[in-house]
Design a protein around this motif. Sequence first.
Motif, PDB file in Angstrom:
ATOM      1  N   ALA A 189     -98.496 -55.165 -81.139  1.00 19.70           N
ATOM      2  CA  ALA A 189     -97.175 -54.710 -80.707  1.00 19.70           C
ATOM      3  C   ALA A 189     -96.354 -54.147 -81.872  1.00 19.70           C
ATOM      4  O   ALA A 189     -95.752 -53.072 -81.759  1.00 19.70           O
ATOM      5  N   ILE A 190     -96.313 -54.853 -82.981  1.00 19.41           N
ATOM      6  CA  ILE A 190     -95.525 -54.379 -84.123  1.00 19.41           C
ATOM      7  C   ILE A 190     -96.121 -53.095 -84.683  1.00 19.41           C
ATOM      8  O   ILE A 190     -95.394 -52.152 -85.025  1.00 19.41           O
ATOM      9  N   SER A 191     -97.447 -53.014 -84.779  1.00 15.31           N
ATOM     10  CA  SER A 191     -98.057 -51.784 -85.281  1.00 15.31           C
ATOM     11  C   SER A 191     -97.799 -50.613 -84.343  1.00 15.31           C
ATOM     12  O   SER A 191     -97.633 -49.471 -84.784  1.00 15.31           O
ATOM     13  N   THR A 192     -97.716 -50.880 -83.027  1.00 12.89           N
ATOM     14  CA  THR A 192     -97.347 -49.827 -82.073  1.00 12.89           C
ATOM     15  C   THR A 192     -95.929 -49.350 -82.339  1.00 12.89           C
ATOM     16  O   THR A 192     -95.661 -48.139 -82.354  1.00 12.89           O
ATOM     17  N   LEU A 193     -95.013 -50.283 -82.566  1.00 17.84           N
ATOM     18  CA  LEU A 193     -93.616 -49.926 -82.836  1.00 17.84           C
ATOM     19  C   LEU A 193     -93.493 -49.006 -84.048  1.00 17.84           C
ATOM     20  O   LEU A 193     -92.728 -48.036 -84.026  1.00 17.84           O
ATOM     21  N   VAL A 194     -94.218 -49.319 -85.108  1.00 23.34           N
ATOM     22  CA  VAL A 194     -94.013 -48.599 -86.366  1.00 23.34           C
ATOM     23  C   VAL A 194     -94.907 -47.369 -86.512  1.00 23.34           C
ATOM     24  O   VAL A 194     -94.722 -46.603 -87.460  1.00 23.34           O
ATOM     25  N   PRO A 197     -93.363 -42.560 -82.495  1.00 21.57           N
ATOM     26  CA  PRO A 197     -91.925 -42.281 -82.318  1.00 21.57           C
ATOM     27  C   PRO A 197     -91.432 -42.812 -80.976  1.00 21.57           C
ATOM     28  O   PRO A 197     -92.185 -42.907 -80.004  1.00 21.57           O
ATOM     29  N   TYR A 198     -90.146 -43.149 -80.929  1.00 20.25           N
ATOM     30  CA  TYR A 198     -89.470 -43.516 -79.687  1.00 20.25           C
ATOM     31  C   TYR A 198     -88.285 -42.573 -79.510  1.00 20.25           C
ATOM     32  O   TYR A 198     -87.827 -41.948 -80.470  1.00 20.25           O
ATOM     33  N   GLU A 199     -87.809 -42.467 -78.272  1.00 19.49           N
ATOM     34  CA  GLU A 199     -86.724 -41.545 -77.949  1.00 19.49           C
ATOM     35  C   GLU A 199     -85.580 -42.289 -77.283  1.00 19.49           C
ATOM     36  O   GLU A 199     -85.793 -43.085 -76.366  1.00 19.49           O
ATOM     37  N   ALA A 200     -84.357 -42.045 -77.751  1.00 17.60           N
ATOM     38  CA  ALA A 200     -83.172 -42.622 -77.121  1.00 17.60           C
ATOM     39  C   ALA A 200     -82.933 -41.931 -75.784  1.00 17.60           C
ATOM     40  O   ALA A 200     -82.968 -40.704 -75.696  1.00 17.60           O
ATOM     41  N   ARG A 210     -81.453 -47.630 -74.773  1.00 22.22           N
ATOM     42  CA  ARG A 210     -82.751 -47.740 -74.104  1.00 22.22           C
ATOM     43  C   ARG A 210     -83.693 -46.713 -74.706  1.00 22.22           C
ATOM     44  O   ARG A 210     -83.314 -45.558 -74.919  1.00 22.22           O
ATOM     45  N   LEU A 211     -84.928 -47.135 -74.963  1.00 23.68           N
ATOM     46  CA  LEU A 211     -85.888 -46.297 -75.663  1.00 23.68           C
ATOM     47  C   LEU A 211     -87.071 -45.954 -74.763  1.00 23.68           C
ATOM     48  O   LEU A 211     -87.550 -46.801 -73.997  1.00 23.68           O
ATOM     49  N   ASN A 212     -87.542 -44.715 -74.887  1.00 24.88           N
ATOM     50  CA  ASN A 212     -88.791 -44.282 -74.264  1.00 24.88           C
ATOM     51  C   ASN A 212     -89.847 -44.150 -75.344  1.00 24.88           C
ATOM     52  O   ASN A 212     -89.560 -43.681 -76.449  1.00 24.88           O
ATOM     53  N   GLY A 213     -91.066 -44.530 -75.015  1.00 18.88           N
ATOM     54  CA  GLY A 213     -92.164 -44.442 -75.954  1.00 18.88           C
ATOM     55  C   GLY A 213     -93.284 -45.336 -75.479  1.00 18.88           C
ATOM     56  O   GLY A 213     -93.302 -45.780 -74.320  1.00 18.88           O
ATOM     57  N   PRO A 214     -94.246 -45.645 -76.350  1.00 12.77           N
ATOM     58  CA  PRO A 214     -95.342 -46.530 -75.954  1.00 12.77           C
ATOM     59  C   PRO A 214     -94.819 -47.907 -75.541  1.00 12.77           C
ATOM     60  O   PRO A 214     -94.022 -48.520 -76.252  1.00 12.77           O
TER      61      PRO A 214
END
Length: 282
Positions: A189-194, A197-200, A210-214
Amino acid sequence: MIEVVRPGPLATVQDLGRPGHAHLGVPRSGAADGRSLRLGNRLVGNTEDAAAIEFTLGGGALRFHDAAWIAVTGAPVPLRIGGRPYGMNAPCHVPPGATVELGLPSQGLRSYLAVRGGLAVAPTLGSRSTDLLSGLGPAPLASGDRLPVGPSAGLADIEVDVAPCPSLPEVPVLHIRPGPRDDWFAPDAISTLVSHPYEATSESNRVGVRLNGPALTRAREGELSSEGVVTGALQVPPNGLPILFLTDHPTTGGYPVVAVLVSADISLAAQLRPGQQIRFAL
């Protein structure tokens, strides 16, 4: 006295908030971008915790009945006083009767207008901040509102012409520390976060982004009993998409928090615009 001619999409009175009441269910609230509020107050000789106006997406106009010194900080906006252009991050003199106008920001989301003496609206639980979640503090500003200004006697002299400020990054990098509930998620999970990219999203406000992404995969079923949460917490609901808590967040939550932003990056997170990409780093 300051008269609100036009508040823009959202304008609220903010200081550094009302800490120490979380056990009563009262969030700290306060300026979403505390760094910009502090800078604006220092530029006009106030203490850092003086109340100012937080504009979301600019667009505001204020009429000053008396002469004043102001500074506008945060998301960069075109600034006009009495029809003449002025610069950001600098003390500016406002003649009596002049109108101060803020345009739309070219970057970021929230701009701050500090006035020497601070806004002297009535405090609630020791703070003049508007809390959109709990409804504490003054209501969001509306056309026709009048805001008293506090005394300037005894304040520090205005000694800085302009404060050099870096531009906001196109893709901010927000630094996190894992936990306290990262053990509720799959090991990656942490490696996915870093690593992605995520999108506001547009479903964001002063409570959270709220974020969109994996999506982050759970390793444990069920939900937590409600527990305390802090500004900067990345809470993850069942859909696996994180919510980044900002300053008006609830004091408790029942979804696990996978990571928390370092405090130095909260002001940067407060400037995220809908559709803007971000990256996380340990």
